[in-house]
Design an enzyme around this catalytic site. Sequence first.
Site, short mmCIF file in Angstrom:
data_model
loop_
_atom_site.label_atom_id
_atom_site.label_comp_id
_atom_site.label_asym_id
_atom_site.label_seq_id
_atom_site.Cartn_x
_atom_site.Cartn_y
_atom_site.Cartn_z
N GLY A 190 0.81 -1.21 0.00
CA GLY A 190 0.00 0.00 0.00
C GLY A 190 0.84 1.26 0.00
O GLY A 190 1.38 1.67 -1.03
N CYS A 191 0.98 1.87 1.17
CA CYS A 191 1.64 3.17 1.25
C CYS A 191 3.13 3.10 0.95
O CYS A 191 3.70 4.06 0.44
CB CYS A 191 1.39 3.79 2.62
N VAL A 192 3.78 1.98 1.27
CA VAL A 192 5.20 1.85 0.94
C VAL A 192 5.38 1.85 -0.56
O VAL A 192 6.18 2.60 -1.12
CB VAL A 192 5.80 0.59 1.58
N THR A 246 4.60 5.19 -2.19
CA THR A 246 5.65 6.17 -1.89
C THR A 246 6.89 5.92 -2.74
O THR A 246 7.51 6.86 -3.26
CB THR A 246 5.99 6.12 -0.39
#
Length: 211
Positions: free
Chosen positions: A148-150, A153
């Site tokens: 997800g966010c990793v 990013t």
Amino acid sequence: MEDADIFAQQELGKTIRNGVRPALLLVDFVNGFLDPDIFGGGNTLEAAQASVRVLAAFRQRDLPVVFTRIVYAEDGSDTGVWCEKAPRLAELTESNPASHVADILATRPGELVIAKTQPSAFFDTPLAAAVRHRGVDSLVVVGATTSGCVRATVVDAISANFRPTVLSDCVGDRAHGPHEASLFDMHQKYANVIPSADLPQLRPPQASASW
């Protein structure tokens, strides 16, 4: 043809050259992402624990450290479509301890803490400008969740011409399958993916490589 073979045939998965000045980026290592009753589970807690040593090494060398948190307004006025997909994200407000950085990775004065409302730490935040101001050209990424966010990013990091390295034992996900698939995908297309033991900052100072 094996999966890895077609990537190699297309000359994907090459190593990104090291930069000169790295920053450590800790993505959403907050209480809620370490708690399986909220957004955690899988290996997220183990990833946070593995990151403690990495954080200490960056601090010892006085290298920039950046934390991110998902933080929404108490009245939900800044929630968007992402919260339609995952409604409980709106619970991550400033007053909710689930949105706070986990105690084992507690922030220190002078370290940047980025509040965000979308998966990527770069989207609509001052992250890129802030680390460039500090002379940063490469990012060592740890955090949750891998898929997800990793991953979001890291894609934005390389899009902004930062040099990303993901520490495979320091990122976690609530499920093994998405975690492994995302590590493979990032390694092939968006980042260097290495175990934390291979990070130069964890070697004795005289053996450290240039970043």
